[in-house]
Design a protein around this motif. Sequence first.
Motif, short mmCIF file in Angstrom:
data_model
loop_
_atom_site.label_atom_id
_atom_site.label_comp_id
_atom_site.label_asym_id
_atom_site.label_seq_id
_atom_site.Cartn_x
_atom_site.Cartn_y
_atom_site.Cartn_z
N MET A 54 30.96 7.25 60.14
CA MET A 54 30.32 5.99 60.48
C MET A 54 28.84 6.13 60.80
N HIS A 55 28.37 7.36 60.96
CA HIS A 55 26.95 7.58 61.25
C HIS A 55 26.11 7.78 60.00
N SER A 56 26.74 7.71 58.83
CA SER A 56 26.00 8.01 57.61
C SER A 56 24.89 6.99 57.35
N GLU A 57 25.13 5.71 57.67
CA GLU A 57 24.10 4.70 57.41
C GLU A 57 22.87 4.94 58.27
N ALA A 58 23.08 5.21 59.56
CA ALA A 58 21.93 5.43 60.44
C ALA A 58 21.15 6.68 60.05
N VAL A 59 21.85 7.71 59.55
CA VAL A 59 21.19 8.96 59.20
C VAL A 59 20.52 8.89 57.84
N ALA A 60 21.19 8.26 56.87
CA ALA A 60 20.70 8.30 55.49
C ALA A 60 19.64 7.24 55.20
N PHE A 61 19.71 6.09 55.86
CA PHE A 61 18.77 5.01 55.57
C PHE A 61 17.53 5.12 56.45
N LEU A 62 16.36 4.92 55.86
CA LEU A 62 15.12 4.98 56.64
C LEU A 62 15.12 3.93 57.74
N THR A 63 15.74 2.78 57.46
CA THR A 63 15.76 1.71 58.46
C THR A 63 16.61 2.08 59.67
N ARG A 85 16.25 4.83 61.30
CA ARG A 85 15.52 5.81 62.11
C ARG A 85 15.46 5.40 63.58
N SER A 86 15.36 4.09 63.82
CA SER A 86 15.30 3.63 65.22
C SER A 86 16.55 3.99 65.99
N GLU A 87 17.71 3.99 65.31
CA GLU A 87 18.96 4.36 65.98
C GLU A 87 18.92 5.84 66.40
N LYS A 110 14.14 1.21 70.23
CA LYS A 110 15.22 0.27 69.93
C LYS A 110 15.50 -0.58 71.16
N GLU A 111 15.63 -1.88 70.98
CA GLU A 111 15.79 -2.78 72.12
C GLU A 111 17.07 -2.56 72.89
N THR A 112 18.11 -2.01 72.25
CA THR A 112 19.38 -1.81 72.95
C THR A 112 19.25 -0.84 74.12
N VAL A 113 18.20 -0.03 74.14
CA VAL A 113 18.01 0.95 75.22
C VAL A 113 17.76 0.25 76.55
N PHE A 114 17.44 -1.04 76.53
CA PHE A 114 17.29 -1.79 77.78
C PHE A 114 18.55 -1.70 78.63
N LEU A 115 19.69 -1.42 78.03
CA LEU A 115 20.95 -1.36 78.76
C LEU A 115 21.24 0.02 79.34
N PHE A 116 20.35 0.97 79.12
CA PHE A 116 20.58 2.32 79.64
C PHE A 116 20.75 2.37 81.16
N PRO A 117 19.95 1.64 81.97
CA PRO A 117 20.16 1.69 83.43
C PRO A 117 21.58 1.32 83.85
N GLY A 120 27.27 -7.70 61.60
CA GLY A 120 27.33 -6.34 62.11
C GLY A 120 26.85 -5.34 61.09
N ALA A 121 26.68 -4.10 61.52
CA ALA A 121 26.26 -3.02 60.64
C ALA A 121 26.73 -1.70 61.24
N GLU A 122 27.03 -0.74 60.39
CA GLU A 122 27.52 0.54 60.89
C GLU A 122 26.45 1.27 61.72
N ARG A 123 25.19 1.01 61.42
CA ARG A 123 24.13 1.68 62.19
C ARG A 123 24.13 1.23 63.65
N PHE A 124 24.68 0.03 63.92
CA PHE A 124 24.75 -0.46 65.30
C PHE A 124 25.69 0.41 66.15
N LEU A 125 26.53 1.20 65.50
CA LEU A 125 27.53 2.01 66.21
C LEU A 125 27.00 3.38 66.63
N TYR A 126 25.77 3.70 66.29
CA TYR A 126 25.31 5.07 66.50
C TYR A 126 25.43 5.50 67.97
#
Length: 235
Positions: free
Chosen positions: A7-16, A18-20, A57-64, A214-220
């Motif tokens: 499931m991580h192939s999209e985040a790794v293989a696609f340039l888009t 990279r933010s993940e 990536k904006e999702t990092v706002f949830l790290f705290p 949704g998108a598989e890259r969202f799962l990284y």
Amino acid sequence: FYAISPMHSEAVAFLTGRSELLAAVFVFSAWLCLDGGSAPGRRGPGVALFILGLLSKETVFLFPALLALSDWVFHRRTPWQKERRQVHALLAAGTCAVLAARWAVLPELVAGGLPYFSSRLTAALTFPGFAWAHYLWPSLTGLGQCSDYSRPLIPDAGLSSVSAWLSLAAMAALMGGGLWSAVRRRSPAGFWIAGPAFFLLPGSHLILPLDSIGAERFLYLPLMGLCVGVGSAYA
């Protein structure tokens, strides 16, 4: 398991994607620095890494929130305890600084794109079934992967759909049970069920509208919980 997940192939293989990758690097690094059992001297680097994650990536706002839950489950520490107050105050200051910078240079503080769903209720009914079929099942089996989920592949769930309500109830039970177990029982299993799912919230259509279901890259980042579970079972 995390490194070789199909499931991580999209985040790794696609340039888009990279933010993940950048977001994951900075989240994991900040977590190592700011964990409740780490040395106080790591706070500065940890906050700096968190800010770099926010810029990736904006999702990092949830790290705290993830850090607070991790501190409680694994170290029995809360954000308002003396030794942790400074950490969360610095994280809040970093968040405000990044938000101020975004406000200065972007036309919108948060922009999710054209809404995929006509209402939040439709999103709440459609997304859980989508997540079970197109997120969890391919994550467990490697089967049925797809890089782009949109109409007409994923139709809206209607109010009369029994399967949609059951999917929503099952997801609410899983996430709610995991969070309850983590907070009340300080269960590591509960943490790994609910904690990583925080990073899936921005892509759930419940917080802001998106132009894709949704998108598989969202799962990284969220997939780290499942990989920990698979690794624990293997061990």
